[in-house]
Write a protein that holds these residues in place. Structure first.
Motif, PDB file in Angstrom:
ATOM      1  N   GLN A 134       0.828  -1.208   0.000  1.00 57.24           N
ATOM      2  CA  GLN A 134       0.000   0.000   0.000  1.00 57.24           C
ATOM      3  C   GLN A 134       0.867   1.266   0.000  1.00 57.24           C
ATOM      4  N   PRO A 135       0.322   2.384  -0.488  1.00 54.97           N
ATOM      5  CA  PRO A 135       1.069   3.649  -0.436  1.00 54.97           C
ATOM      6  C   PRO A 135       1.526   3.938   1.000  1.00 54.97           C
ATOM      7  N   GLN A 136       2.663   4.593   1.124  1.00 56.71           N
ATOM      8  CA  GLN A 136       3.254   4.999   2.410  1.00 56.71           C
ATOM      9  C   GLN A 136       3.913   3.838   3.168  1.00 56.71           C
ATOM     10  N   SER A 137       3.830   2.611   2.659  1.00 57.86           N
ATOM     11  CA  SER A 137       4.429   1.457   3.347  1.00 57.86           C
ATOM     12  C   SER A 137       5.916   1.370   3.025  1.00 57.86           C
ATOM     13  N   LYS A 138       6.746   1.324   4.063  1.00 58.88           N
ATOM     14  CA  LYS A 138       8.181   1.130   3.871  1.00 58.88           C
ATOM     15  C   LYS A 138       8.396  -0.311   3.430  1.00 58.88           C
ATOM     16  N   HIS A 139       9.166  -0.503   2.333  1.00 59.60           N
ATOM     17  CA  HIS A 139       9.330  -1.864   1.832  1.00 59.60           C
ATOM     18  C   HIS A 139      10.586  -2.024   0.984  1.00 59.60           C
ATOM     19  N   TYR A 140      10.976  -3.281   0.830  1.00 59.63           N
ATOM     20  CA  TYR A 140      11.981  -3.676  -0.163  1.00 59.63           C
ATOM     21  C   TYR A 140      11.810  -5.153  -0.455  1.00 59.63           C
ATOM     22  N   ILE A 141      12.336  -5.574  -1.602  1.00 60.37           N
ATOM     23  CA  ILE A 141      12.311  -6.969  -2.023  1.00 60.37           C
ATOM     24  C   ILE A 141      13.745  -7.476  -2.084  1.00 60.37           C
ATOM     25  N   SER A 142      13.931  -8.754  -1.734  1.00 63.28           N
ATOM     26  CA  SER A 142      15.264  -9.357  -1.834  1.00 63.28           C
ATOM     27  C   SER A 142      15.138 -10.791  -2.325  1.00 63.28           C
ATOM     28  N   ASN A 143      16.227 -11.275  -2.912  1.00 60.19           N
ATOM     29  CA  ASN A 143      16.305 -12.660  -3.363  1.00 60.19           C
ATOM     30  C   ASN A 143      17.318 -13.369  -2.482  1.00 60.19           C
ATOM     31  N   GLU A 144      16.822 -14.091  -1.485  1.00 59.71           N
ATOM     32  CA  GLU A 144      17.674 -14.814  -0.547  1.00 59.71           C
ATOM     33  C   GLU A 144      17.752 -16.291  -0.911  1.00 59.71           C
ATOM     34  N   SER A 145      17.182 -16.667  -2.063  1.00 57.40           N
ATOM     35  CA  SER A 145      17.158 -18.065  -2.484  1.00 57.40           C
ATOM     36  C   SER A 145      18.425 -18.413  -3.274  1.00 57.40           C
ATOM     37  N   GLN A 146      18.465 -19.631  -3.791  1.00 60.06           N
ATOM     38  CA  GLN A 146      19.617 -20.092  -4.581  1.00 60.06           C
ATOM     39  C   GLN A 146      19.347 -20.034  -6.078  1.00 60.06           C
ATOM     40  N   ASP A 147      18.223 -19.437  -6.477  1.00 62.22           N
ATOM     41  CA  ASP A 147      17.840 -19.326  -7.886  1.00 62.22           C
ATOM     42  C   ASP A 147      17.486 -17.886  -8.219  1.00 62.22           C
ATOM     43  N   ASP A 148      17.549 -17.553  -9.514  1.00 57.95           N
ATOM     44  CA  ASP A 148      17.109 -16.243  -9.958  1.00 57.95           C
ATOM     45  C   ASP A 148      15.638 -16.047  -9.603  1.00 57.95           C
ATOM     46  N   LEU A 149      15.278 -14.812  -9.360  1.00 55.95           N
ATOM     47  CA  LEU A 149      13.910 -14.428  -9.032  1.00 55.95           C
ATOM     48  C   LEU A 149      13.357 -13.607 -10.184  1.00 55.95           C
ATOM     49  N   GLU A 150      12.172 -13.976 -10.681  1.00 56.12           N
ATOM     50  CA  GLU A 150      11.520 -13.211 -11.739  1.00 56.12           C
ATOM     51  C   GLU A 150      10.110 -12.880 -11.291  1.00 56.12           C
ATOM     52  N   PHE A 151       9.680 -11.638 -11.561  1.00 52.12           N
ATOM     53  CA  PHE A 151       8.365 -11.208 -11.098  1.00 52.12           C
ATOM     54  C   PHE A 151       7.845 -10.053 -11.941  1.00 52.12           C
ATOM     55  N   LEU A 152       6.540  -9.824 -11.829  1.00 55.43           N
ATOM     56  CA  LEU A 152       5.903  -8.632 -12.378  1.00 55.43           C
ATOM     57  C   LEU A 152       5.681  -7.668 -11.229  1.00 55.43           C
ATOM     58  N   VAL A 153       5.911  -6.387 -11.468  1.00 55.91           N
ATOM     59  CA  VAL A 153       5.543  -5.360 -10.503  1.00 55.91           C
ATOM     60  C   VAL A 153       4.595  -4.400 -11.221  1.00 55.91           C
ATOM     61  N   ILE A 154       3.403  -4.288 -10.645  1.00 55.75           N
ATOM     62  CA  ILE A 154       2.332  -3.480 -11.218  1.00 55.75           C
ATOM     63  C   ILE A 154       2.074  -2.338 -10.251  1.00 55.75           C
ATOM     64  N   SER A 155       2.184  -1.098 -10.736  1.00 51.81           N
ATOM     65  CA  SER A 155       2.064   0.079  -9.879  1.00 51.81           C
ATOM     66  C   SER A 155       0.976   0.999 -10.417  1.00 51.81           C
ATOM     67  N   SER A 156       0.114   1.458  -9.506  1.00 57.62           N
ATOM     68  CA  SER A 156      -0.933   2.406  -9.883  1.00 57.62           C
ATOM     69  C   SER A 156      -1.073   3.458  -8.794  1.00 57.62           C
ATOM     70  N   PRO A 157      -0.885   4.753  -9.131  1.00 57.79           N
ATOM     71  CA  PRO A 157      -0.369   5.228 -10.406  1.00 57.79           C
ATOM     72  C   PRO A 157       1.115   4.863 -10.554  1.00 57.79           C
ATOM     73  N   SER A 158       1.717   5.287 -11.649  1.00 56.38           N
ATOM     74  CA  SER A 158       3.133   5.015 -11.894  1.00 56.38           C
ATOM     75  C   SER A 158       3.979   5.539 -10.735  1.00 56.38           C
ATOM     76  N   THR A 159       5.141   4.924 -10.531  1.00 55.95           N
ATOM     77  CA  THR A 159       6.039   5.363  -9.456  1.00 55.95           C
ATOM     78  C   THR A 159       7.008   6.455  -9.907  1.00 55.95           C
ATOM     79  N   HIS A 160       6.849   6.994 -11.123  1.00 47.26           N
ATOM     80  CA  HIS A 160       7.711   8.100 -11.566  1.00 47.26           C
ATOM     81  C   HIS A 160       7.663   9.240 -10.548  1.00 47.26           C
ATOM     82  N   ASN A 161       8.833   9.650 -10.072  1.00 46.63           N
ATOM     83  CA  ASN A 161       8.952  10.727  -9.087  1.00 46.63           C
ATOM     84  C   ASN A 161       8.150  10.449  -7.819  1.00 46.63           C
ATOM     85  N   ASP A 162       7.938   9.187  -7.506  1.00 44.74           N
ATOM     86  CA  ASP A 162       7.192   8.806  -6.301  1.00 44.74           C
ATOM     87  C   ASP A 162       7.925   7.681  -5.578  1.00 44.74           C
ATOM     88  N   ARG A 163       9.216   7.878  -5.347  1.00 44.12           N
ATOM     89  CA  ARG A 163      10.026   6.906  -4.611  1.00 44.12           C
ATOM     90  C   ARG A 163      10.902   7.669  -3.640  1.00 44.12           C
TER      91      ARG A 163
END
Length: 114
Positions: A80-109
């Motif tokens: 959700q907006p205003q939530s402090k967060h990060y993603i990490s790959n702590e596994s032994q394989d590559d991580l692939e994902f989709l990230v869908i943002s609404s509205p766009s995160t341009h100038n909003d990080r």
């Protein structure tokens, strides 16, 4: 218009992580991303954007407001907006994902120093 990794804008972020821009408008951003083993992004938040991360391959670890979540292929998690967060790959394989943002995160990080 049809989009794919082979026909989309690409950029590298962090320590060798890939992002392919599948859609980028003011109201909606959709990216396919790949994170090698042992990589992570910096803690941050978005003032306006809500994000959904859908895991395509591997297992992601999310830190959202100081709570850890493990999300596997075929699962998703919302940030959700205003939530402090990060993603990490702590596994032994590559991580692939989709990230869908609404509205766009341009100038909003806003990055948070730990």
């Amino acid at each position: 218009m049809i989009h794919s990794k082979t026909h989309s804008a690409h950029y590298i972020w962090g320590n060798g992580c890939d992002s392919w821009v599948l859609n980028d408008s003011l109201n909606l951003s959709v990216k396919q991303e790949k994170m090698p083993v042992g990589t992570s992004e910096k803690m941050h938040f978005h003032e306006l954007a809500e994000q959904v991360f859908y895991i395509l391959k591997g297992e992601a670890v999310f830190d959202i407001n100081d709570e850890k979540f493990s999300v596997k292929a075929g699962e998703s998690i919302s940030v959700q907006p205003q939530s402090k967060h990060y993603i990490s790959n702590e596994s032994q394989d590559d991580l692939e994902f989709l990230v869908i943002s609404s509205p766009s995160t341009h100038n909003d990080r806003i990055e948070i120093e730990k």
